[in-house]
Design an enzyme around this catalytic site. Structure first.
Site, short mmCIF file in Angstrom:
data_model
loop_
_atom_site.label_atom_id
_atom_site.label_comp_id
_atom_site.label_asym_id
_atom_site.label_seq_id
_atom_site.Cartn_x
_atom_site.Cartn_y
_atom_site.Cartn_z
N CYS A 94 0.84 -1.20 0.00
CA CYS A 94 0.00 0.00 0.00
C CYS A 94 0.88 1.25 0.00
O CYS A 94 1.58 1.51 -0.97
CB CYS A 94 -0.98 -0.06 1.17
SG CYS A 94 -2.35 1.08 0.99
N HIS A 214 -3.63 -5.72 1.10
CA HIS A 214 -2.95 -5.92 2.39
C HIS A 214 -2.86 -7.38 2.79
O HIS A 214 -3.76 -7.89 3.47
CB HIS A 214 -3.70 -5.15 3.47
CG HIS A 214 -3.52 -3.68 3.38
ND1 HIS A 214 -2.46 -3.01 3.96
CD2 HIS A 214 -4.24 -2.73 2.75
CE1 HIS A 214 -2.54 -1.72 3.71
NE2 HIS A 214 -3.62 -1.51 2.97
N GLU A 216 -1.11 -8.67 5.12
CA GLU A 216 -1.01 -8.82 6.58
C GLU A 216 -2.38 -8.80 7.24
O GLU A 216 -2.52 -9.22 8.39
CB GLU A 216 -0.11 -7.71 7.16
CG GLU A 216 -0.72 -6.32 7.27
CD GLU A 216 -0.77 -5.56 5.95
OE1 GLU A 216 -0.41 -6.14 4.90
OE2 GLU A 216 -1.20 -4.38 5.94
#
Lengths: 239, 970
Positions: A94, A214, A216
């Protein structure tokens, strides 16, 4: 033992969950303040991999990722060059991807010379979505063994539309896909309107990966999907 | 105020102009403006200007200002004046641009040390409209007059630095002034203090033997304002009632209730979760972008200021406005158009909360004609180790360390102005009360505060909100004393005088009491995190609030006087006379009429798809979100609750649910208040949360106090205090705003009596929480709880026919609710609940629609089953506060069918169970009905016996549901 540095600056806001995701793979990680690198309290060469997480570093002032990238190139160019030359993996997620683009590290490892831009979404708005990503054939340690798979994970950004003046330089790693698993230009499956449905790219070594969604946030048992963890598991294998 | 551009010779200022090759922002504005009264606008070009002061080679900085792949840079404006008028917007000269420090840091990194200062402006070129129209348009939509201005062409800048000279300190004697003069002075000076307070200050002057300084009176007026001192609530003894109820419950999980900046509840593994809700109604009504941005900033700081510093892990935005679709000419004089408040509020939430990196839990938009002064509420959820959950008292010698942003002119008189009622005139006069927010500044210390806390650098911490430094220092030092040196306060506006420094409500600042031996460590840490800080004073044992500025003593007030001398005017209460009309709604008879009624519900502002707003807020940042605001297949079904797993790798969850309904309050404020408690709790319990592990947060918003308002307010508070005890679920935090009145041209517009309730609590295992989307075709659907086919009062269904009615649904009593919740929890424990949802706005129908939407399945509702449930309740006569409207003993088919489908039976729950589930065995004492079943096809059916009264494809219904909110925004 291998360690990964998670670089964060004022405005970074995805660093803690990145630590949590790496914890699941057994990779030891350390949060490293950009300020500590700039002031010489920390050095990149202690780490075998590095991740620049998402957020709004320096408030996105002058352009997403630009201040972070300027400091990185102007003040830490030498360390960074050594790190990359040593063949160590680097990931930007990002805002981290925006930093890598603004710094010239992606698409072509040309520090200080930009070869891409991540600009405002076609919708003109921040887009919080769940996306499907089709993994491309790309000789990258990050995506090894995942080619052709669909990975689901959250995506949340306002500036994710990728522009490549010389598209041959960008090696696509991940594309936004529709419900049938095909790359798509359709909104909101492709939340930012990037041509070619590009969601993530690597440099020509495959060691540097940048992506807008994302991983994570799709790594823990409590998350709706754990597909993002696959990228970090690949990092663990590569280290 | 003396803002001026001081001459500084020989310093060059050069502009650099940047345009985008393909400007999405300009395109978005063009579309927005064309849809909002400027159809003749043909084109809009946006140019950003960087003004650079100092000896600088601007070509060396070009890479900083433009990425040539999508931006073009030039020393001359690229705008061709013949193509249309140009409006340039910049920050006011005394205000610092938030980007300035970033530009300086990056320029210096690039070796351009000669750059001394930088500013930004934005040039908009409009094709197809006149210059005067462009100016009007810009004033309406493009900038905030408080901090920004139009730069006139040809203006010559001498320096970019904020400059100005402060006013001198004034002594103000009130001695001998009569009541009328005192009151006039109070308004002129924007103290807005009641006469009783002015008289106390007058007497104090006599005892003191000297006139007060301007700073002292300002501090007293703002400390004693309703906003800060909650005079209305104190006078009516309301907070005490809630506190007493919470004390009586003596809930074992409550760690902190009504005493800190937020309420705290024990979590697991030595952690505490916190909640706070804060309204920011006045500023959001006059400058929605700034008001809403700082609403978020403020409530997030309440979390950071809990205990020794909690970390924010979730937020909400709850907005109540007039109808955004209303005609321009219907907007009350002096008020902003609600469409503007709505769209600006969404932009502001996105602008502030996303950079903060805090997941959006609930984004709720509602309307009511009374919200001329809008409701702007935000919650913040926090996480903190239990050992840091209690503050210490500062000790004499502790350092008062101010961290975060610089202090400026923004937000002065916010506390007093927001405590008064609002007129078009206040809007003009007190526009300076609106603050501006810079999330990057707050994000910096949100990262740093836990590090400071864990290093033992924080004795006590609080945020700077209303009343600024004076309020934060005065509160923190109330038990000791504090001495401030105002010359040490970093200023972004050099023209501030002492009282303005003390009262400024500039955002993104926190005050910390640091043990002196920890000061150096704290400063080093803050430098590493790039957080600005200044030691502005010391805590003392003087028992006084003291301040010096430029070698003058400007404040010396005894804490006992500041916190103990505020007179409370008695507030008479009298029962209001409500003029309520019974409903008169023809029942749908044909399939076409049913379809139309259902579509009105789906298209209603409260029920329609609000994801056009919600999808602009990050809901998964922090990696803690388990169930976000939208779920189900395709992630477009409103979840109705939020679930976080705050400790990475642990199964523990925090669940939150919010209830807010603007239509119920005007019918029966006390009953509305109860229903909000029940709705919030039921949403969480339906999902599988144990109500024994929940607590509540209240946010009241009521009109300016009058006898009838005092009556309603008191009954609302008593109602929820009593109910909380009966349910055993404590309130632990809240906030009240008693100034919801807008005066327009001799007519007062009151907000409806408003209470938003947030339920939050812990969940042992997030995997056990169940969402509302259907899981399997062929499942049984049960409706559990009380049903009343006549109780359409305050419903969305009634509102679609512009009626509100005269009675609300009656939920029964607390004992019945607890029995229902206990039964539900047993079903959850046995894993019988496949999906579940709490009935609310839009009734059974909306929940079934949403559950079908989230599963690509369908639902059939058997009408006679619901009717039978109504009858069963009446036969059993299980509780009830008042008799149903329909005569007792009426046949079940006499229930209104539309009432059963669209009635808002708050407290009832729809549950999906397997086809072989036997309800009689599990729900013996609980009213329930076999509502229907889950269909394999995406279709909604309403059936009676074997006859299908109405059916419709989900695709068509979904289209109706998706459109309206999106269209309002576009």
């Amino acid at each position: 033992m291998s360690r990964a540095a998670i670089l964060y600056a004022p405005g970074t806001n995805c660093h803690e969950e990145t630590v949590a995701a790496l914890d699941r793979t057994g990779i030891a990680s350390e949060l490293v303040l950009l300020r500590d690198l700039l002031d010489g309290r920390a050095r990149l060469n202690r780490f075998q991999a590095a991740i620049i997480p998402g957020g709004f570093s320096y408030g996105d002032h002058l352009g997403a990722g630009r201040i972070f990238a300027t400091l990185l190139v102007a003040r830490l160019g030498e360390q960074l060059g050594e790190f990359l030359a040593a063949g160590r993996p680097l990931l930007g997620v990002c805002n981290g991807f925006q930093v890598l683009g603004e710094a010239g590290i992606l698409p072509a490892r040309s520090l200080g010379k930009r070869g891409m831009a991540l600009v405002e979404n076609q919708s003109g708005r921040f887009e919080d979505r769940n996306v499907r990503l089709l993994v491309s054939r790309n000789e990258s340690p990050w995506t090894r063994g995942l080619e052709g798979q669909i990975l689901e994970m959250p995506s949340a950004h306002g500036e994710g539309r990728a522009l490549f003046p010389e598209s041959r330089l960008a090696r696509v790693a991940l594309r936004y896909a529709d419900g049938f698993g095909n790359p798509t230009a359709h909104y909101p499956e492709n939340p930012n309107g990037t041509a070619g449905a590009v969601a993530g790219i690597t440099d020509d070594t495959g060691l540097v990966l940048g992506l807008m969604p994302h991983p994570e946030r799709a790594s823990l048992p409590a998350h709706g999907s754990q597909d993002g963890l696959k990228l970090f598991q690949n990092l663990a294998r590569a280290l | 105020m003396g803002l001026s551009l001081v001459t500084r010779p020989s310093m060059s200022i050069q502009p650099v102009y940047v345009t985008f090759h393909d400007d999405a922002e300009a395109r978005a504005w063009l579309g927005f403006l064309q849809r909002h009264g400027y159809a003749e606008l043909r084109d809009l070009v946006l140019e950003r200007v960087y003004w650079l002061e100092g000896k600088v080679r601007s070509e060396r900085l070009a890479p900083l200002f433009a990425n040539p792949i999508y931006q073009a840079i030039s020393e001359k404006s690229a705008l061709d004046p013949s193509r249309g008028p140009v409006i340039e917007i910049a920050y006011r000269p005394a205000v610092t641009d938030p980007e300035t420090p970033s530009i300086l840091a990056a320029a210096h990194a690039l070796g351009e040390d000669g750059l001394e200062f930088a500013r930004l402006s934005r040039r908009y070129q409009f094709s197809g409209i006149e210059a005067s129209t462009a100016r009007k348009l810009a004033e309406r939509f493009l900038f905030n007059k408080v901090v920004e201005r139009i730069r006139e062409p040809g203006e010559i800048l001498v320096t970019l630095r904020p400059t100005g000279r402060p006013d001198a300190v004034e002594s103000i004697s009130l001695a001998g002034l009569d009541a009328a003069t005192l009151e006039r002075l109070s308004i002129e000076r924007s103290w807005y203090a009641p006469l009783s307070q002015l008289k106390v200050i007058q007497d104090h002057e006599v005892r003191l033997g000297r006139p007060h300084t301007d700073a002292e009176i300002e501090i007293l007026a703002q400390t004693w304002s309703d906003h800060c001192y909650h005079t209305t609530w104190k006078s009516l003894g309301l907070l005490k009632k809630l506190q007493a109820a919470t004390a009586r419950i003596a809930h074992p999980l409550v760690v902190s209730a009504f005493k800190d900046n937020a309420g705290g509840l024990e979590f697991y593994d030595g952690w505490v979760i916190t909640i706070k809700g804060e309204t920011h109604n006045f500023p959001s009504s006059i400058a929605p972008f700034g008001g809403v941005a700082t609403k978020h900033g403020g409530v997030i700081r309440d979390t950071l200021g809990f205990g020794k510093g909690a970390y924010p892990i979730g937020g909400t935005t709850v907005m109540g406005t007039m109808d955004p679709a209303m005609k321009e000419e219907e907007v009350p004089a002096g008020a902003l158009h609600p469409q503007l408040i709505l769209s600006e509020s969404i932009r502001a939430t996105s602008y502030y909360v996303n950079p903060m990196g805090i997941p959006m839990m609930h984004a709720v938009y509602r309307r009511h004609a009374g919200y001329a002064k809008c409701l702007a509420l935000g919650h913040s959820l926090g996480l903190i180790p239990e050992r840091y959950a209690a503050k210490e008292e500062p000790r004499p010698g502790d350092i008062a360390l101010l961290i975060g942003g610089e202090t400026g002119r923004d937000g002065i008189h916010g506390a007093t102005a927001s405590s008064t009622s609002m007129t078009g005139e206040t809007l003009q006069k007190e526009s300076a009360a609106v603050q501006i927010g810079h999330p990057i500044t707050e994000r910096r210390f949100a990262t740093a505060i836990p590090a400071l806390r864990d290093a033992g650098c924080i004795r006590s911490i609080t945020d700077l909100g209303a009343g600024g430094i004076s309020c934060a220092a005065g509160e923190m030092g109330a038990g000791t004393g504090v001495a401030l040196d105002l010359d040490t306060v970093p200023l972004k506006d050099k023209s501030l005088t002492a009282w303005e420094i003390l009262l400024s409500e500039s955002q993104e600042r926190m005050l910390i009491a640091v043990p002196p031996e920890k000061l150096a460590e704290a400063q080093t840490l803050l430098d590493r995190y790039e957080v600005a800080h200044a030691a502005i004073g010391r805590f003392t044992d003087s028992g006084k609030l003291e301040a010096v500025w430029r070698d003058q003593r400007v404040v010396e007030i005894e804490m006992d006087f500041l916190w103990g001398a505020c007179p409370l005017d008695p507030i008479p209460a009298a029962a209001p006379r409500r003029q309520l009309q019974p409903l008169s709604i023809p029942e749908p008879r044909t399939a076409a009429e049913w379809s139309e009624a259902a579509r009105r519900i789906l298209g209603h502002y409260h029920c329609a798809d609000q994801s056009a707003a919600g999808s602009r807020f990050d809901s998964t940042v922090q990696g803690r979100t388990v169930i976000g605001p939208y779920g189900g297949k395709n992630h477009c079904m409103p979840s109705g609750f939020y679930l976080s797993a705050p400790l990475y790798g642990k199964p523990y969850g925090v669940i939150t649910a919010v209830a807010f309904n603007p239509f119920y309050g005007e019918i029966d404020p006390a009953e509305m208040a109860r229903l909000m408690v029940i709705e919030a709790v039921t949403r969480a319990v339906a999902a599988g949360a144990d109500y024994h592990d929940l607590a509540l947060c209240d946010n009241f918003y009521t009109p300016r106090v009058r006898p009838d308002v005092a009556w309603d307010l008191t009954r609302m508070v008593e109602a929820i205090a009593e109910l909380s005890v009966e349910l055993g679920i404590p309130f632990i935090s809240g906030k009240d705003s008693s100034s919801g009145t807008f005066d327009a041209g001799g007519k007062s517009i009151d907000v409806p009596p408003t209470l938003a309730v947030a339920a939050f609590g812990r969940v042992r295992d997030v995997k056990r929480i169940v969402t509302k989307d259907f899981k399997r075709a062929g499942s049984k659907l049960l409706l559990i709880g009380r049903v009343d086919g006549d109780a359409l009062g305050g419903s969305v269904y009634a509102d679609t026919l512009r009626q509100h009615g005269n009675a609300l649904h009656s939920f029964g009593d607390a004992r019945a609710l607890r029995a229902l919740w206990d039964a539900l929890l047993r079903l959850h424990a046995r894993g019988e609940v496949l999906s579940a949802s709490a009935v609310g706005e839009g009734g059974v129908f909306l929940r079934q629609f949403e559950a079908a939407l989230g599963s690509d399945l369908g639902a059939r509702v058997q009408f006679e089953a619901v009717a039978a449930l109504g009858e069963r309740r009446r036969v059993q006569k299980s509780g009830g506060r008042r008799p149903p409207l329909q005569e007792v003993g009426a046949a079940p088919d006499a229930w209104r069918k539309d009432g059963l489908l669209f009635g808002e039976f708050i407290g009832s729950v729809i549950v999906e169970v397997g086809p072989s589930f036997d309800p009689a065995a599990s729900l013996a004492d609980i009213p329930y009905a076999a509502l229907g079943e889950v269909l394999p096809e995406p279709r909604f059916e309403l059936a009676e016996g074997n006859e299908i009264i109405w059916q419709e494809e989900m695709a068509r219904l979904t289209e109706t549901w998706r459109k309206p909110f999106r269209e309002i925004l576009e």
